[in-house]
Design an enzyme around this catalytic site. Sequence first.
Site, PDB file in Angstrom:
ATOM      1  N   LEU A 117       0.805  -1.218   0.000  1.00 45.98           N
ATOM      2  CA  LEU A 117       0.000   0.000   0.000  1.00 45.98           C
ATOM      3  C   LEU A 117       0.847   1.282   0.000  1.00 45.98           C
ATOM      4  O   LEU A 117       0.482   2.258  -0.675  1.00 45.98           O
ATOM      5  CB  LEU A 117      -0.962  -0.006   1.190  1.00 45.98           C
ATOM      6  CG  LEU A 117      -2.075   1.037   1.173  1.00 45.98           C
ATOM      7  CD1 LEU A 117      -2.937   0.871  -0.066  1.00 45.98           C
ATOM      8  CD2 LEU A 117      -2.927   0.928   2.436  1.00 45.98           C
ATOM      9  N   ILE A 120       1.454   2.851  -3.291  1.00 47.67           N
ATOM     10  CA  ILE A 120       0.369   3.662  -3.839  1.00 47.67           C
ATOM     11  C   ILE A 120       0.312   5.015  -3.135  1.00 47.67           C
ATOM     12  O   ILE A 120       0.109   6.052  -3.772  1.00 47.67           O
ATOM     13  CB  ILE A 120      -0.983   2.932  -3.677  1.00 47.67           C
ATOM     14  CG1 ILE A 120      -0.878   1.486  -4.136  1.00 47.67           C
ATOM     15  CG2 ILE A 120      -2.087   3.683  -4.400  1.00 47.67           C
ATOM     16  CD1 ILE A 120      -0.373   1.308  -5.540  1.00 47.67           C
ATOM     17  N   GLU A 121       0.473   5.000  -1.826  1.00 53.92           N
ATOM     18  CA  GLU A 121       0.311   6.215  -1.041  1.00 53.92           C
ATOM     19  C   GLU A 121       1.447   7.215  -1.259  1.00 53.92           C
ATOM     20  O   GLU A 121       1.200   8.406  -1.422  1.00 53.92           O
ATOM     21  CB  GLU A 121       0.212   5.867   0.456  1.00 53.92           C
ATOM     22  CG  GLU A 121      -1.100   5.214   0.863  1.00 53.92           C
ATOM     23  CD  GLU A 121      -2.250   6.207   0.858  1.00 53.92           C
ATOM     24  OE1 GLU A 121      -1.989   7.425   0.775  1.00 53.92           O
ATOM     25  OE2 GLU A 121      -3.405   5.771   0.927  1.00 53.92           O
ATOM     26  N   SER A 122       2.677   6.730  -1.209  1.00 56.30           N
ATOM     27  CA  SER A 122       3.813   7.665  -1.177  1.00 56.30           C
ATOM     28  C   SER A 122       5.026   7.194  -1.952  1.00 56.30           C
ATOM     29  O   SER A 122       6.079   7.828  -1.861  1.00 56.30           O
ATOM     30  CB  SER A 122       4.228   7.874   0.283  1.00 56.30           C
ATOM     31  OG  SER A 122       4.709   6.644   0.819  1.00 56.30           O
ATOM     32  N   TYR A 225      -8.151   3.620  -6.670  1.00 53.47           N
ATOM     33  CA  TYR A 225      -7.258   3.300  -5.560  1.00 53.47           C
ATOM     34  C   TYR A 225      -6.970   1.798  -5.473  1.00 53.47           C
ATOM     35  O   TYR A 225      -5.816   1.364  -5.490  1.00 53.47           O
ATOM     36  CB  TYR A 225      -7.874   3.810  -4.264  1.00 53.47           C
ATOM     37  CG  TYR A 225      -6.952   3.793  -3.074  1.00 53.47           C
ATOM     38  CD1 TYR A 225      -5.844   4.629  -3.014  1.00 53.47           C
ATOM     39  CD2 TYR A 225      -7.199   2.954  -1.997  1.00 53.47           C
ATOM     40  CE1 TYR A 225      -5.005   4.638  -1.910  1.00 53.47           C
ATOM     41  CE2 TYR A 225      -6.367   2.946  -0.888  1.00 53.47           C
ATOM     42  CZ  TYR A 225      -5.277   3.794  -0.853  1.00 53.47           C
ATOM     43  OH  TYR A 225      -4.451   3.782   0.244  1.00 53.47           O
TER      44      TYR A 225
END
Length: 517
Positions: A117, A120-122, A225
């Site tokens: 994850l 995807i986030e950072s 997402y």
Amino acid sequence: MKLIHTLLLSSVLVITGCATTGSVDPMYPDGPLKPLGQGKIGNSEVVALEATGDLWMRIRGGFGMPDLDQDLVRDQEQWYSSRPDYIQRMTERSSKYLFHVVEELERRGMPTELALLPFIESAFNPQAVSSAKAAGMWQFMPATGTYFDLKQNAFRDDRRDVLASTRAALDYLQKLYGMFGDWHLALAAYNWGEGSVGRAIKRNEKLGLPTGYTDLQMPAETRNYVPKLQAVKNIVAHPERFNAELPVIENHPYFQAVSLPHDIDVELVARLADVSIKDFKALNPSFHKPVIFARATPQVLLPWENAKVFRRNLQAYTDGQFASWTVWTVPTTITVTEAAQRAGLSEADLRSINNIPPRMLIKAGSALMVPRDPNVKTDVPGHVADNGQISFAPEIVTVRTTVRARKRDTLVSVASRYGISVSNLADWNDLKSTASLHAGQSLVAYLPARAARAARAEASESSSHNGHNSRAERSERGNSKAAARGKSSSNSKAAPQARGGKSEPKPRGGTPAKKRK
């Protein structure tokens, strides 16, 4: 047969007992560590059926989410696979943190897709900050971070902390899964907010529509997402299909947690551990300042091999104080110039170390970083190190203004009218505070720009009014004089002729002669 049945039942109970969704305190690696080789146990609490030296294989073995198969996933696969340099940078950056995340997921019995994850986030950048002020590799908003006990103060931001943010993110994801019972919906809520997902579900329920992730109306970012995570999962599962090359990440910890006995400079920690400042900050990205306060942060992370070096060098260090900085709590609201003088720093340096913006006052109670005197032996108290904040108030720019006293004015009434102190007004005008004033007397006052404009407008209006009155008075006096002159002239015509004077001559020639025919 009964014995075999009993043994099988016990095994099932033991295995299912590990898969809990409750909050679990994270275990931090400490002390000397050894790499996990083929056939060795991967964790003292979670026993892997097949231990491996490749962390990617371990991640693949823990996949547990249902796959999402839709065109959006294929679009994201195309996006990532067309950027091999981006994948390379992102996965290499993750090599410092991925082992810890996988360990925590397995201890909690959570699917290892969640270890992907942060891609995807950072892009696994703990220093990342979004336009909405979300920070860290798990991208916590300030309020959400506070809810999950991530400290955000003048000295550190735990939303960037590797251990604390991972603990909080997994706590949050477990909470969301408990609310919705579906990992795709839990991920949507992590991105969009649990309230938004809950309302979208209720909306579909009222309309008699399905309530799965693909059935809800949601913003485009949330709609993409889970497909992004699925695309990364597919690339990790089968890199050869996408011509992707994943860097080798060994299946053992990258870092260790080491204890700090007292406050210590960041630069000194890096030097004693024989690591660069850049590498130290990559593992400890939460620190804002050049010093670490041990009462609030008793541990730091160091590369596995360097932790032992640090302990040895710290024990032998005798070259002076460990911390060059301390905290001063400002007693009253003061200017930056005054604070710099009291701290023994230049104004520029004080602004730089404390991130003080221009044209601001430092409010009382603010925790300022200042140089630590070599004779100071005490460390910064825990409550200050944990909760210190800096607050500012706009600095008021004053303008030299001339104001006029009114009838029956005193210095007290003038000072009250313009919101200034009597003592300052007296000093500015070399007067005693009890001095008497007369109407129209000019006084110098240093007023805020807005008040100065109002005072000038008032003075101008008063001057204009006085000028109008003067002109009216002058006009009235002129009219009176003219009237007096007119009266005098009238009287002179009616007066008897002075004796001895000549009378006005009478016309000569008598009656005009008649015209001849």
